[in-house]
Structures are given as C-alpha cells and as structure tokens.
Write a protein that holds these residues in place. Structure first.
Motif, PDB file in Angstrom:
ATOM      1  N   THR A  69       0.820  -1.092   0.052  1.00  0.00           N
ATOM      2  CA  THR A  69       0.142  -0.154   0.031  1.00  0.00           C
ATOM      3  C   THR A  69       0.874   1.246  -0.071  1.00  0.00           C
ATOM      4  O   THR A  69       1.744   1.345   0.731  1.00  0.00           O
ATOM      5  CB  THR A  69      -0.898   0.202   1.224  1.00  0.00           C
ATOM      6  OG1 THR A  69      -1.585  -1.275   1.492  1.00  0.00           O
ATOM      7  CG2 THR A  69      -1.890   1.095   1.254  1.00  0.00           C
ATOM      8  N   VAL A 110       9.763   5.086   1.330  1.00  0.00           N
ATOM      9  CA  VAL A 110      10.916   5.372   2.202  1.00  0.00           C
ATOM     10  C   VAL A 110      11.999   3.973   1.722  1.00  0.00           C
ATOM     11  O   VAL A 110      11.604   3.067   1.497  1.00  0.00           O
ATOM     12  CB  VAL A 110      10.230   4.954   3.697  1.00  0.00           C
ATOM     13  CG1 VAL A 110      11.571   4.672   4.587  1.00  0.00           C
ATOM     14  CG2 VAL A 110       9.323   5.874   4.203  1.00  0.00           C
ATOM     15  N   HIS A 150      13.912   1.623   2.929  1.00  0.00           N
ATOM     16  CA  HIS A 150      14.360   1.027   3.999  1.00  0.00           C
ATOM     17  C   HIS A 150      14.943  -0.236   3.954  1.00  0.00           C
ATOM     18  O   HIS A 150      15.264  -1.189   4.775  1.00  0.00           O
ATOM     19  CB  HIS A 150      12.938   0.747   4.966  1.00  0.00           C
ATOM     20  CG  HIS A 150      12.213  -0.265   4.506  1.00  0.00           C
ATOM     21  ND1 HIS A 150      12.361  -1.675   4.473  1.00  0.00           N
ATOM     22  CD2 HIS A 150      11.010  -0.159   3.887  1.00  0.00           C
ATOM     23  CE1 HIS A 150      11.392  -2.412   4.078  1.00  0.00           C
ATOM     24  NE2 HIS A 150      10.636  -1.499   3.505  1.00  0.00           N
ATOM     25  N   LYS A 200       4.456  -2.574  10.304  1.00  0.00           N
ATOM     26  CA  LYS A 200       5.095  -3.188  11.711  1.00  0.00           C
ATOM     27  C   LYS A 200       6.477  -3.838  11.628  1.00  0.00           C
ATOM     28  O   LYS A 200       6.580  -4.570  10.632  1.00  0.00           O
ATOM     29  CB  LYS A 200       4.153  -4.250  12.277  1.00  0.00           C
ATOM     30  CG  LYS A 200       4.270  -4.543  13.583  1.00  0.00           C
ATOM     31  CD  LYS A 200       3.311  -5.326  14.344  1.00  0.00           C
ATOM     32  CE  LYS A 200       3.437  -6.074  15.284  1.00  0.00           C
ATOM     33  NZ  LYS A 200       4.341  -5.808  16.637  1.00  0.00           N
TER      34      LYS A 200
HETATM   35  C1  FAD Z   1      -2.678   3.583   3.798  1.00  0.00           C
HETATM   36  C2  FAD Z   1      -1.177   3.291   3.751  1.00  0.00           C
HETATM   37  C3  FAD Z   1      -0.371   4.078   3.063  1.00  0.00           C
HETATM   38  C4  FAD Z   1       1.100   4.010   2.978  1.00  0.00           C
HETATM   39  N1  FAD Z   1       1.924   5.036   2.153  1.00  0.00           N
HETATM   40  C5  FAD Z   1       3.189   4.864   2.146  1.00  0.00           C
HETATM   41  C6  FAD Z   1       3.827   5.700   1.476  1.00  0.00           C
HETATM   42  O1  FAD Z   1       3.472   6.616   0.812  1.00  0.00           O
HETATM   43  N2  FAD Z   1       5.402   5.699   1.482  1.00  0.00           N
HETATM   44  C7  FAD Z   1       5.816   4.448   2.164  1.00  0.00           C
HETATM   45  O2  FAD Z   1       7.166   4.571   2.211  1.00  0.00           O
HETATM   46  N3  FAD Z   1       5.148   3.863   2.962  1.00  0.00           N
HETATM   47  C8  FAD Z   1       3.724   3.799   2.995  1.00  0.00           C
HETATM   48  N4  FAD Z   1       3.139   2.954   3.553  1.00  0.00           N
HETATM   49  C9  FAD Z   1       3.901   1.910   4.253  1.00  0.00           C
HETATM   50  C10 FAD Z   1       4.223   0.684   3.335  1.00  0.00           C
HETATM   51  O3  FAD Z   1       2.896   0.040   2.732  1.00  0.00           O
HETATM   52  C11 FAD Z   1       4.919  -0.410   4.338  1.00  0.00           C
HETATM   53  O4  FAD Z   1       6.230   0.260   4.779  1.00  0.00           O
HETATM   54  C12 FAD Z   1       5.238  -1.736   3.494  1.00  0.00           C
HETATM   55  O5  FAD Z   1       5.373  -2.902   4.454  1.00  0.00           O
HETATM   56  C13 FAD Z   1       6.578  -1.406   2.513  1.00  0.00           C
HETATM   57  O6  FAD Z   1       6.695  -2.798   1.844  1.00  0.00           O
HETATM   58  P1  FAD Z   1       8.114  -3.314   1.702  1.00  0.00           P
HETATM   59  O7  FAD Z   1       7.780  -4.471   0.370  1.00  0.00           O
HETATM   60  O8  FAD Z   1       9.178  -2.662   1.362  1.00  0.00           O
HETATM   61  O9  FAD Z   1       8.342  -4.130   2.949  1.00  0.00           O
HETATM   62  P2  FAD Z   1       7.737  -5.470   3.623  1.00  0.00           P
HETATM   63  O10 FAD Z   1       7.813  -6.713   2.853  1.00  0.00           O
HETATM   64  O11 FAD Z   1       6.225  -5.233   3.713  1.00  0.00           O
HETATM   65  O12 FAD Z   1       8.340  -5.855   4.837  1.00  0.00           O
HETATM   66  C14 FAD Z   1       9.636  -6.218   4.970  1.00  0.00           C
HETATM   67  C15 FAD Z   1      10.240  -5.925   6.221  1.00  0.00           C
HETATM   68  O13 FAD Z   1      10.690  -4.561   6.035  1.00  0.00           O
HETATM   69  C16 FAD Z   1      10.049  -3.858   7.384  1.00  0.00           C
HETATM   70  N5  FAD Z   1       9.601  -2.577   6.858  1.00  0.00           N
HETATM   71  C17 FAD Z   1       8.558  -2.362   6.151  1.00  0.00           C
HETATM   72  N6  FAD Z   1       8.289  -0.865   5.892  1.00  0.00           N
HETATM   73  C18 FAD Z   1       9.214  -0.428   6.721  1.00  0.00           C
HETATM   74  C19 FAD Z   1       9.867   0.905   6.873  1.00  0.00           C
HETATM   75  N7  FAD Z   1       9.168   2.174   6.492  1.00  0.00           N
HETATM   76  N8  FAD Z   1      10.950   1.125   7.665  1.00  0.00           N
HETATM   77  C20 FAD Z   1      11.505   0.140   8.182  1.00  0.00           C
HETATM   78  N9  FAD Z   1      11.371  -1.208   7.990  1.00  0.00           N
HETATM   79  C21 FAD Z   1      10.101  -1.396   7.276  1.00  0.00           C
HETATM   80  C22 FAD Z   1       8.863  -4.716   7.896  1.00  0.00           C
HETATM   81  O14 FAD Z   1       8.962  -4.637   9.215  1.00  0.00           O
HETATM   82  C23 FAD Z   1       9.501  -6.170   7.571  1.00  0.00           C
HETATM   83  O15 FAD Z   1      10.495  -6.731   8.500  1.00  0.00           O
HETATM   84  C24 FAD Z   1       1.858   2.946   3.745  1.00  0.00           C
HETATM   85  C25 FAD Z   1       0.801   2.315   4.254  1.00  0.00           C
HETATM   86  C26 FAD Z   1      -0.290   2.390   4.412  1.00  0.00           C
HETATM   87  C27 FAD Z   1      -1.370   1.366   5.160  1.00  0.00           C
END
Ligand code: FAD
Length: 254
Positions: A70, A88, A90, A238
């Motif tokens: 999302t 972000v 990360h 989370k």
């Molecule tokens: C309504 C909504 C809007 C959002 N808008 C944005 C946005 O505009 N920009 C944005 O960057 N995020 C946004 N997010 C958050 C984003 O969806 C999550 O951070 C997501 O889990 C990132 O996916 P990933 O595939 O990078 O990591 P995942 O596969 O989901 O997670 C992998 C690992 O990374 C960790 N992780 C996830 N996010 C972070 C983080 N930010 N910092 C450190 N560790 C992290 C998790 O805990 C996990 O251990 C939003 C979430 C919601 C519900």
C-alpha cells in the motif's frame, strides 16, 4: 480483488536520503478522482526477472498478494496520467523498498484504483498531525488541500536531518521535525505529542509504525477522550512483519 493496470516509471528522484520519488504513468490514472492526492493505491511489485508479458499474466492470477503493498498518492497530474509515489528506502528486505531503490525510467509495476484521503475536516479549523516518514506523503498531501486559514502543528519523525522537505502548507500550520534517536537521548514522537498542550477541538492525524501508533491511539481515545470523528489514527507498517502479516495483526486488535 481490485482491478490492476500496469504503470510505467517516467521519472525517479531521490528527494531526501531516505525517500525516493517514483513517478508512474498509466492511462488509468487519467480517470482517477481529481481529489485523490493523499489517498492510497495498492502496488503490485513485479517478481524478479519477469518481463512485462509474464507480469501481465501474473497480475490476472491469484498469487499477487505476496507482492502487493500500500502506498500514497503524493501528487497527481491528470492531464499526463502521472502520480508521484514517495517510497521510504528501508533496504532490500521488502519487495517495494527494494524495487524503488533500483527503479529507473521504463520499469513497470501493477497499480490499483485509489482509496480516499483520511484527514478529517475540522469544524474549528485546527489540526494536529504526527507521522513517521511512511505517513508523511499522506499527511502532507492532505494538509496541502486544507483551507488557507487552517491552523495547527505538523510533527514528522525523520531518520536523518537531511530528510526535512518543504511542503506547500497553509501558513498557520507549523512544521516540526523530530529526529528519530535510537539512543533515547532526544524526545521521541510519542513523547513530543504527549508533552503538547492540546486544545481538544483539533482534527488529529496520527500514522506510522504499529507500536507508537497503538500507544497514541490509547492516548487520544482513552486518556484524552477525543471523539472518533476527530481522529484518523492508523498503523502503516510493523517492525519485523511484511504487509500482509501486519494487516492480520491490525485486524485482530481493531
Ligand atoms: C494507507 C497506507 C499508505 C502508505 N503510504 C506509504 C508511502 O507513501 N510511502 C511509504 O514509504 N510507505 C507507505 N506505507 C507503508 C508501506 O506500505 C509499508 O512500509 C510496506 O510494508 C513496505 O513494503 P516493503 O515491501 O518495502 O516491505 P515488507 O515486505 O512489507 O516488509 C519487509 C520488512 O521491512 C520492514 N519494513 C516495512 N516498512 C518499513 C519501513 N518504512 N521502515 C523500516 N522497515 C520497514 C517490515 O517490518 C519487514 O520486516 C503506507 C501504508 C499504508 C497502510
């Protein structure tokens, strides 16, 4: 299941050290509601090594959940059919962050229609915003649409002093930057918010990592007894869980 289209990357810029702006182009975006900045879309990250034909097939199948994340629409340009998504950065532990960190012009991704923005309009025109960097795009886009005479405070937890970024907020909305400090020497976002003298009539927007957001939900709902229609409080991710696991935990405690 949402209808997904394929969007292509038209531009990538590193707007701060920990935030990457990816501009996505798709015909579908021309039909998004004009007011959708601050709302969210579901992105489907292409599995590694899939070409666009394989990805098109993948998008129509049942295995997309693990690749779905999302993100917020930071800006929309309906004429060109483009949206900016601010990721972000990360690291490469998650598909979305990993994809954004290597994204380049011409890359592709799946995108859903948008869901609406969340900041509740305040009858007093007073606002309190407290977010981490994942929720900054949603809060910033929402604040940029407030009436010119809106007032309040907008706190953002940043990972480095260079993550400060300008926004086009009404002049009565004061921006504050809270540097995340793992040593605990400086006040955290929660401590900063709890130390504020509240008015009681503000519209509150609080979003970010699950644990601090849970604490602030209890604070506003139970300790301060804010009415629900003044609050948007949402956990966006989370620590240690991928998005689908986080969503499951959220549903259990909702
Ligand atoms: C309504 C909504 C809007 C959002 N808008 C944005 C946005 O505009 N920009 C944005 O960057 N995020 C946004 N997010 C958050 C984003 O969806 C999550 O951070 C997501 O889990 C990132 O996916 P990933 O595939 O990078 O990591 P995942 O596969 O989901 O997670 C992998 C690992 O990374 C960790 N992780 C996830 N996010 C972070 C983080 N930010 N910092 C450190 N560790 C992290 C998790 O805990 C996990 O251990 C939003 C979430 C919601 C519900």
């Amino acid at each position: 299941m949402k209808r997904f289209s394929i969007a292509t990357v038209s531009e990538v810029s590193h707007i701060t050290p920990n935030m990457i702006r990816v501009t996505l182009l798709a015909d579908m975006i021309k039909a998004f509601p004009a007011y959708c900045a601050g709302g969210h879309v579901k992105l489907v990250i292409p599995p590694i090594n899939q070409d666009i034909k394989q990805f098109q097939k993948f998008l129509g199948g049942f295995n997309i959940r693990n690749q779905m994340r999302t993100y917020t629409i930071r800006h929309i340009n309906m004429q060109s059919g483009e949206i900016d998504i601010d990721f972000v950065a990360h690291g490469d532990s998650g598909p979305a962050s990993a994809w954004a960190m290597t994204a380049k012009r011409g890359d592709f991704i799946g995108i859903s229609p948008p869901g609406g923005p969340k900041l509740k309009v305040s009858s007093s025109n007073q606002y309190l915003i407290a977010v981490d960097m994942t929720a900054f795009p949603a809060a910033a886009a929402s604040v940029e649409k407030l009436p010119k005479d809106a007032q309040g405070d907008f706190y953002t937890e940043i990972l480095s002093p260079d993550d400060i970024q300008p926004i086009n907020a009404p002049s009565g909305i004061k921006l504050h930057w809270v540097l995340k400090d793992p040593s605990g020497a400086n006040p955290s976002l929660i401590e900063t918010v709890k130390a504020l003298k509240l008015r009681g009539d503000e519209s509150v927007f609080v979003a970010g990592e699950y644990t601090p957001i849970g604490e602030l939900r209890t604070y506003f709902r139970s300790e301060k007894a804010y009415p629900k229609d003044q609050l948007y409080i949402s956990s966006y991710w989370k620590q240690g869980l991928i998005e689908s696991e986080h969503k499951r935990v959220k549903t259990l405690v909702a």
